[in-house]
Design a protein around this motif. Sequence first.
Motif, PDB file in Angstrom:
ATOM      1  N   LEU A   1       0.814  -1.217   0.000  1.00  0.00           N
ATOM      2  CA  LEU A   1       0.000   0.000   0.000  1.00  0.00           C
ATOM      3  C   LEU A   1       0.853   1.275   0.000  1.00  0.00           C
ATOM      4  O   LEU A   1       0.624   2.155  -0.832  1.00  0.00           O
ATOM      5  N   PRO A   2       1.839   1.429   0.897  1.00  0.00           N
ATOM      6  CA  PRO A   2       2.625   2.665   0.860  1.00  0.00           C
ATOM      7  C   PRO A   2       3.373   2.836  -0.466  1.00  0.00           C
ATOM      8  O   PRO A   2       3.441   3.946  -0.997  1.00  0.00           O
ATOM      9  N   THR A   3       3.906   1.731  -0.997  1.00  0.00           N
ATOM     10  CA  THR A   3       4.699   1.856  -2.210  1.00  0.00           C
ATOM     11  C   THR A   3       3.869   2.423  -3.354  1.00  0.00           C
ATOM     12  O   THR A   3       4.318   3.323  -4.064  1.00  0.00           O
ATOM     13  N   PHE A   4       2.657   1.898  -3.522  1.00  0.00           N
ATOM     14  CA  PHE A   4       1.882   2.317  -4.690  1.00  0.00           C
ATOM     15  C   PHE A   4       0.951   3.486  -4.398  1.00  0.00           C
ATOM     16  O   PHE A   4       0.352   4.034  -5.314  1.00  0.00           O
ATOM     17  N   ALA A   5       0.802   3.847  -3.107  1.00  0.00           N
ATOM     18  CA  ALA A   5       0.085   5.083  -2.813  1.00  0.00           C
ATOM     19  C   ALA A   5       1.078   6.229  -2.672  1.00  0.00           C
ATOM     20  O   ALA A   5       0.663   7.372  -2.487  1.00  0.00           O
ATOM     21  N   ARG A   6       2.359   5.928  -2.772  1.00  0.00           N
ATOM     22  CA  ARG A   6       3.430   6.921  -2.608  1.00  0.00           C
ATOM     23  C   ARG A   6       3.228   7.701  -1.318  1.00  0.00           C
ATOM     24  O   ARG A   6       3.273   8.933  -1.303  1.00  0.00           O
ATOM     25  N   LYS A   7       3.042   6.992  -0.246  1.00  0.00           N
ATOM     26  CA  LYS A   7       2.705   7.627   1.030  1.00  0.00           C
ATOM     27  C   LYS A   7       3.254   6.789   2.155  1.00  0.00           C
ATOM     28  O   LYS A   7       3.284   5.571   2.052  1.00  0.00           O
ATOM     29  N   PRO A   8       3.688   7.404   3.262  1.00  0.00           N
ATOM     30  CA  PRO A   8       4.148   6.579   4.386  1.00  0.00           C
ATOM     31  C   PRO A   8       2.997   5.733   4.920  1.00  0.00           C
ATOM     32  O   PRO A   8       1.842   6.145   4.835  1.00  0.00           O
ATOM     33  N   ILE A   9       3.331   4.564   5.466  1.00  0.00           N
ATOM     34  CA  ILE A   9       2.291   3.771   6.113  1.00  0.00           C
ATOM     35  C   ILE A   9       1.729   4.596   7.256  1.00  0.00           C
ATOM     36  O   ILE A   9       2.462   5.292   7.952  1.00  0.00           O
ATOM     37  N   PHE A  10       0.409   4.524   7.444  1.00  0.00           N
ATOM     38  CA  PHE A  10      -0.228   5.318   8.489  1.00  0.00           C
ATOM     39  C   PHE A  10      -0.236   4.515   9.787  1.00  0.00           C
ATOM     40  O   PHE A  10      -0.686   3.375   9.817  1.00  0.00           O
ATOM     41  N   GLY A  11       0.275   5.103  10.838  1.00  0.00           N
ATOM     42  CA  GLY A  11       0.226   4.452  12.149  1.00  0.00           C
ATOM     43  C   GLY A  11       1.146   3.243  12.244  1.00  0.00           C
ATOM     44  O   GLY A  11       0.723   2.154  12.644  1.00  0.00           O
ATOM     45  N   TYR A  12       2.413   3.434  11.877  1.00  0.00           N
ATOM     46  CA  TYR A  12       3.390   2.335  11.893  1.00  0.00           C
ATOM     47  C   TYR A  12       3.363   1.569  13.201  1.00  0.00           C
ATOM     48  O   TYR A  12       3.250   0.340  13.239  1.00  0.00           O
ATOM     49  N   LYS A  13       3.432   2.320  14.305  1.00  0.00           N
ATOM     50  CA  LYS A  13       3.556   1.633  15.598  1.00  0.00           C
ATOM     51  C   LYS A  13       2.314   0.825  15.921  1.00  0.00           C
ATOM     52  O   LYS A  13       2.391  -0.279  16.459  1.00  0.00           O
ATOM     53  N   MET A  14       1.144   1.360  15.579  1.00  0.00           N
ATOM     54  CA  MET A  14      -0.084   0.637  15.888  1.00  0.00           C
ATOM     55  C   MET A  14      -0.206  -0.615  15.030  1.00  0.00           C
ATOM     56  O   MET A  14      -0.715  -1.639  15.491  1.00  0.00           O
ATOM     57  N   ILE A  15       0.259  -0.554  13.790  1.00  0.00           N
ATOM     58  CA  ILE A  15       0.183  -1.746  12.943  1.00  0.00           C
ATOM     59  C   ILE A  15       1.124  -2.820  13.475  1.00  0.00           C
ATOM     60  O   ILE A  15       0.760  -3.992  13.596  1.00  0.00           O
ATOM     61  N   ALA A  16       2.340  -2.409  13.835  1.00  0.00           N
ATOM     62  CA  ALA A  16       3.302  -3.368  14.376  1.00  0.00           C
ATOM     63  C   ALA A  16       2.777  -3.950  15.686  1.00  0.00           C
ATOM     64  O   ALA A  16       2.778  -5.166  15.898  1.00  0.00           O
ATOM     65  N   PHE A  17       2.252  -3.056  16.536  1.00  0.00           N
ATOM     66  CA  PHE A  17       1.736  -3.494  17.827  1.00  0.00           C
ATOM     67  C   PHE A  17       0.560  -4.450  17.638  1.00  0.00           C
ATOM     68  O   PHE A  17       0.448  -5.473  18.314  1.00  0.00           O
ATOM     69  N   SER A  18      -0.320  -4.124  16.666  1.00  0.00           N
ATOM     70  CA  SER A  18      -1.509  -4.968  16.522  1.00  0.00           C
ATOM     71  C   SER A  18      -1.139  -6.350  15.985  1.00  0.00           C
ATOM     72  O   SER A  18      -1.791  -7.337  16.326  1.00  0.00           O
ATOM     73  N   SER A  19      -0.088  -6.441  15.167  1.00  0.00           N
ATOM     74  CA  SER A  19       0.369  -7.770  14.731  1.00  0.00           C
ATOM     75  C   SER A  19       0.751  -8.612  15.937  1.00  0.00           C
ATOM     76  O   SER A  19       0.384  -9.787  16.047  1.00  0.00           O
ATOM     77  N   MET A  20       1.514  -8.000  16.856  1.00  0.00           N
ATOM     78  CA  MET A  20       1.944  -8.732  18.041  1.00  0.00           C
ATOM     79  C   MET A  20       0.743  -9.047  18.937  1.00  0.00           C
ATOM     80  O   MET A  20       0.630 -10.151  19.477  1.00  0.00           O
ATOM     81  N   ALA A  21      -0.174  -8.076  19.069  1.00  0.00           N
ATOM     82  CA  ALA A  21      -1.352  -8.301  19.912  1.00  0.00           C
ATOM     83  C   ALA A  21      -2.167  -9.464  19.368  1.00  0.00           C
ATOM     84  O   ALA A  21      -2.606 -10.335  20.118  1.00  0.00           O
ATOM     85  N   ILE A  22      -2.344  -9.497  18.034  1.00  0.00           N
ATOM     86  CA  ILE A  22      -3.126 -10.583  17.443  1.00  0.00           C
ATOM     87  C   ILE A  22      -2.430 -11.912  17.689  1.00  0.00           C
ATOM     88  O   ILE A  22      -3.062 -12.907  18.032  1.00  0.00           O
TER      89      ILE A  22
END
Lengths: 367, 576
Positions: free
Chosen positions: B277-298
Motif C-alpha cells: 500500500l505505501p509503495t503504490f500510494a506513494r505515502k508513508p504507512i499510516f500508524g506504523y507503531k499501531m500496525i506493528a503493535f496490533s500484529s503482536m497483539a493478534i
Amino acid sequence: MFQSPSVVRFKGLGPGFWPVTIVLALLSIANAWYFLYGNIDWIMPGASQPVADRASDIDGLFKFMAVSSGAIMIFVAGYVIYFAIAFRARPTDSPDTIGVQIHDSPKLELWWTVLPALLLILLTALSINVWYKIYFGTKAPALTMEVIGHQFYFEFRYPGLKTSVFSKTEPMHLPVGVPVRLLITSTDVIHQFWVPEIRLKSAGVPGLVQSLNFTPLRTGTYDIACAEFCGADHSLMRGKLVIEPVATFNKWLDSENKTAAAGGGAINLAGGSAGTGKTLFAQKCAACHNNPPTPFDQKLVGPGLLHITDDPAHPTLVTGKTPTPEHIAEILQNGFTGPIGTMPNRQANGLSDKDIANAVAYLTSLK
Amino acid sequence: MQAGTSTTHEAHDAHDHIHPPPEGFVRKYVFSLDHKVIGFQYFFTGLLIMFIAGSFAELVRLQLTDPNGAIMSHTAYNEMFSMHGTAMVWLVLIPLVTGALGNFVMPLQIGARDVAFPWLNMASFWILPVAALILFSSMLWGGPHAGWTEYPPISLADGTAGALWCLAIFTIGISSTMTGLNFMVTIMKMRAPGMTWTRMPLFIWATFATALMNMVATVALSVAVGALFLEHVFSVPFFDPARGGSVVLYQHMFWFYSHPAVYIFIIPAFGVVSEVLPTFARKPIFGYKMIAFSSMAISILAFTVWMHHMFPSGIAPWLQLPFMILTYAIGIPTGIKIFSWMATIWGGRIHFTSSMLYALGFLITFTFGGLSGIFLASVPVDLHMHGTVFVVGHFHYVVAGGAVMGFLAAVPYWYPKATGRMLNERLAQLGFWLFFIGLNGTFLPMHWLGLEGMPRRTATYAGFAKAFPDAVFWNQFETAFSFLMAAAIGLLAFNVIWSLRHGTLAGINPWGARTLEWTISSPPPYYNFKKIPQVFDRPYNFDQPLPYRNTDNELDEFPEFGRVLMPIPQPVGAGA
C-alpha cells in the motif's frame, strides 16, 4: 542527487469526500432498515414468525450484528473504492509525485480503537443476555427427553414411551408452548442435533450428555439435520420435527404406546407383500446383497440371499439358527454381527414394521 | 562511505566476509543453503500442491451441482474435501506465506546475508516434500475422510490412511517449528546496524509475529496428532470415552494450534499489504507503531480464543463466555489495521499495479471475512451457524480473500526482485479480476445457504434442497464462479513461467520502493549485500532520501531496464 519530490495538493479531506460519506451513511441506514423491518426469511428461515422462543432472541442479536457490521462493511468498501478513485495517479503527474506525507494521527487512532471497543462491549452485553436465556432462562421443563445420535439417524426417547422413535422412519414430535429439555448424546461418533428454525444446536458427544432448552412456539413440520461430520452418509442424516398442539401430541404418544404394547417387540408378519418387498430389496438391501438375489456364496458385502430358507448346503443361517420367517424378521430388526460381517439394524436401514413384513415375505418367496 | 563501515557493530564483523557461492547443480539448486533458492523451492512446491488441492476443491464443487451428488460417491467426496483442506492449510498456505515469502524477502529486508541457521532452513524445506508424499500416499489406503480436522472418533475409522495423515501433519509440524525458531533468531539477531525494532519494515514485524506463533503453537498440534497416531496404531485410548478417554480433548489440542494457524497465514499477508500500500500510494504507512503493535497483539490473543470453534461441542456454558469476549477483542487490533491501511491510501497518489489491486481487494474481502467471524464468535448466533456452510464461507473469505490475496499481491511485487524481470502486468491484472469476482461469487452465497440450513461437509443435499429450493441454483452458481478462481491461479502459474524469459527487465527498483531489498541488484547476488548497510530511519518516508548508508555502489551500475514506474529515491549520501 536527491530532489524533494512534488507532493499532491487537494482541499479538505479530498474531492467529494462528504457527498460520498453521505451516500455511504444512507446505504448503511437502508441496510439497517432492511434487516430490522424487511422480510429476511431467505437469510434466516422462519425469521418473520419465530418457531421457538430462543429463535427470536438469537435473531435479535443477529440483526444487531448485521446492522452494525453491515455499516462497517459499507464504509470500509466504500471508502477503499472512493480513495482509490479520488487519489489515483494521473497521466499528467510528474514521475516524482507523491502523496501527502502524513505518518499518523494519535487522535484518529484513539477513536478507531475506542469506538470499535465500545461497540464490542455493547455486543458482549447483548450476547451475554441471550446466552443466559439459552442456558439458564427456561422455566422448569415440562418435557425432558433424550436425543441419541447414531450413524446415521437420531433416536428419540420420550418419558413414558417404552420404545424409541427413530428419525429414519418417523418424525420427532414436540408439543407447542411447552418448555422442553433435550438431553443430547451419541453412541458412536460425534453428531450434532440441529433444527435451523429453532436456531439451536448441540453436539451429541459419546460419553457426554448436553442439554438444549427451549419452548416451541409454532406448529408445523421442520427439518432436523446433523451438523457435525459423522461418516460416509453424514449428508443423509436428516429427519423431521413435528411441532403440534398438546392434545395431538398426547394422542400420538398414546398411539405409539399402543403399537408397542400390541407388538410386544415382535413384528406381525401376516399380510407382508412379496411384490412390495422386492422393490424395497432393490432400494435398501442391494447395496450389500446381490440383486437379483444369488446363492449364498456369491457375496457382495453380505452373502447372497437366494434360497435363504431352503439351501441344503446351509441349513442354518450365519447366526446358527434355522431360517424361520420369525428369525429372518429378528435379524432385520436387530441386526447381527457375525463371522462374515455386520448386518445393520432396522434403525440404520430405516425399516418400518410393514417394511420388515414385506421384506420377509419377499425373501421367503425366493426358492 | 568508509566511515560507515567502521561504525558497524562488532556482532556484524563476523558477517563481513563473504562466502564463495556453491558450485554444482545439486548444491546450487537442490540442497541449497541460500535463503533465496529455498524461497523459490517453497514457492514452486507450494504452487504445485496448490494445483492438486485446488483440483480437489473443484471436484467438491462439481459434486454439489446436483443435490443428489453429480460425480462421485459419498466416500470419495469425503476424501476429496478432507484432502483439499489438509493440503491447502499445511502444504500450500503455510509454506507459501512463511516459507516462500518469509525466506525470500525477510533476510533481504533486514539487510542480512542469509537466515541465522541455513542448514536448519534447508532441512525445514526438505521436510515439506516428504510430508506431502506421506499425505498423498495415504490416498492409496483410501485417504482421510473426516475433514482437515480429523476429529476422533470418526477419524479412527480411516485406519492406515488416518495414521499416515497423522504422520504427515506431525512431520510438517517439525518443519514449521524449525522455521519459526530460525526466523525469530534471524530477526532478533541479524538486522542491519541501526535497524532498531521500530525501524523494521512492517513485513518483518508480521514475519516475527508469525514465527512466534509457529514456534509456540505447532507443538500442541504435534501432541494432538501424535496422540491420535498412537490411538490409530497401538490403540492407546486417549480419545475413546469407553476406555476413559475424552473426545473433546483432541478438539482442544487441535484448535489450540489451528486457531493461531489461521493467523500464521493471515499475518504475513498483513505484512505484504503494509508494504504494497505505501509503495503504490506513494505515502508513508499510516500508524506504523499501531500496525506493528496490533500484529503482536493478534499473535498473542490468537492463543486465547480456540474454544470459539467448540461452543456447541461439549464445553461448559460458563467457559464459552471468556472465549467469546476474547474473540471479540481480536476485532480491535484487526480493526486498527484495516483503518490504518485505509488512512494510508487516503491522500496518496495511487498506481494501479496488479499488486496494488490485490492489496485493495484484500481490504474489502478480508474485512468481510473478519466481520462474519464476529458473528461466529457470538455464542448464541454460533449455536445456529456452527457446522454450516456459513463457516465455510467465512473461512474462505479470510483465507482466500485474506491470505491468498495477500500472497497474490506479493508475487508481482517481489517477482522482479527475485528474477530480474517483471511479471506480465496485463495478465496479472486480468488474474486479479478473475480471482476477485470468482472469490465473491463462490463464497458469498454460502453465507445464506448456511443460515438457511445447509450443513457443511455434505456429499448430497437433496433434503435441504427440498426445504430451500434455491439451494440448487446457488450451488451451481458457486461452482461456476469457483472456476474463475482456478483460472486466475492457472494464469499466475503461466505468467510466472512465461515472464522468466519474456518479462521486461526490472532493474534494481522498478516500483520506487524503499525497503532494503530494493537497494541491491535484481536478482540479488548470492551474498545479497556486498557491505552490510546502515539504517537511519523507517523505510516509508517518501519525501526523504533513502535512510541507508553503506549500500555499496551497485546503485550506479544500473542495468538497462525496460521501464521504471517511479523515480528511485537516492540513499543518504549517494552522490552528495
